[in-house]
Scaffold this motif. Sequence first.
Motif, PDB file in Angstrom:
ATOM      1  N   GLN A  71       6.044   4.496   0.969  1.00 53.22           N
ATOM      2  CA  GLN A  71       5.094   3.402   0.747  1.00 53.22           C
ATOM      3  C   GLN A  71       5.394   2.230   1.673  1.00 53.22           C
ATOM      4  O   GLN A  71       4.475   1.616   2.212  1.00 53.22           O
ATOM      5  CB  GLN A  71       5.109   2.944  -0.704  1.00 53.22           C
ATOM      6  N   SER A  75       2.752   0.938   4.372  1.00 55.28           N
ATOM      7  CA  SER A  75       2.332  -0.469   4.394  1.00 55.28           C
ATOM      8  C   SER A  75       2.520  -1.073   5.778  1.00 55.28           C
ATOM      9  O   SER A  75       1.659  -1.814   6.262  1.00 55.28           O
ATOM     10  CB  SER A  75       3.126  -1.269   3.361  1.00 55.28           C
ATOM     11  N   GLY A  78      -0.002   0.580   8.114  1.00 58.44           N
ATOM     12  CA  GLY A  78      -1.328   0.075   7.750  1.00 58.44           C
ATOM     13  C   GLY A  78      -1.551  -1.339   8.244  1.00 58.44           C
ATOM     14  O   GLY A  78      -2.643  -1.686   8.696  1.00 58.44           O
ATOM     15  N   THR A  79      -0.516  -2.151   8.170  1.00 54.05           N
ATOM     16  CA  THR A  79      -0.611  -3.523   8.667  1.00 54.05           C
ATOM     17  C   THR A  79      -0.859  -3.531  10.171  1.00 54.05           C
ATOM     18  O   THR A  79      -1.724  -4.251  10.673  1.00 54.05           O
ATOM     19  CB  THR A  79       0.667  -4.316   8.329  1.00 54.05           C
ATOM     20  N   GLN A  98      -6.548  -1.766   5.849  1.00 55.07           N
ATOM     21  CA  GLN A  98      -5.900  -2.556   4.802  1.00 55.07           C
ATOM     22  C   GLN A  98      -6.017  -1.850   3.452  1.00 55.07           C
ATOM     23  O   GLN A  98      -5.040  -1.725   2.719  1.00 55.07           O
ATOM     24  CB  GLN A  98      -6.539  -3.942   4.727  1.00 55.07           C
ATOM     25  N   ALA A 101      -3.843   1.360   3.374  1.00 58.40           N
ATOM     26  CA  ALA A 101      -2.412   1.049   3.272  1.00 58.40           C
ATOM     27  C   ALA A 101      -2.043   0.686   1.843  1.00 58.40           C
ATOM     28  O   ALA A 101      -0.990   1.073   1.347  1.00 58.40           O
ATOM     29  CB  ALA A 101      -2.041  -0.084   4.222  1.00 58.40           C
ATOM     30  N   SER A 102      -2.925  -0.041   1.154  1.00 59.78           N
ATOM     31  CA  SER A 102      -2.625  -0.419  -0.228  1.00 59.78           C
ATOM     32  C   SER A 102      -2.600   0.800  -1.149  1.00 59.78           C
ATOM     33  O   SER A 102      -1.962   0.786  -2.193  1.00 59.78           O
ATOM     34  CB  SER A 102      -3.640  -1.443  -0.743  1.00 59.78           C
ATOM     35  N   GLY A 104      -1.490   3.737  -0.014  1.00 59.20           N
ATOM     36  CA  GLY A 104      -0.469   4.630   0.502  1.00 59.20           C
ATOM     37  C   GLY A 104      -1.015   5.661   1.473  1.00 59.20           C
ATOM     38  O   GLY A 104      -0.357   6.639   1.786  1.00 59.20           O
TER      39      GLY A 104
END
Length: 123
Positions: A71, A75, A78-79, A98, A101-102, A104
Motif C-alpha cells: 500500500q 500510494s 499513485g502520487t 489519485q 492509489a487510494s 491500492g
Amino acid sequence: MDWDIDVDGVNQVLSATATAAEPFEALGISYGDSLGATIEGLNYDVFSVVAVAVAEYAEHWSPIVEAAARQVSASMYGTVNAVTAYMEGQETMAETAQRQASLGIVEIPGSTVPDPNGGDTAV
C-alpha cells in the motif's frame, strides 16, 4: 476539481518517504530469517508447541505486513502518476491516478508481478 499542487513539495515528501521506508526491506528480510532460525532452533520434541506457535504467528502477520508495504508503494507510485498527469495538464488522468492509489490500485511501469484480481492491485 480545483488542484493547486506544489510539485517541489510533493517531490520532497516522496523523497523523504522513500528514504524512511528504505530500511524496512532489510528489516523484513532479517525478520523472516530470524523467525526461520527461531523455528529451526525449536526443532526438538520438547519445544514443538512453541515452534508451532511461532510459525502460526509468522503465518498470521506476514500477509498483513506485506499488504502494508504494497500500500505504501501503491500510494507513492499513485502520487507520482497523479502529479505527472497534472503537470501534463491531464486533470482527469490525475483524478483517476489519485482515486486508484487510494484503493491500492496502481500501474507500475515494467511490473511483471501478476495480480490475482486481474490488475495491478496492492491489496
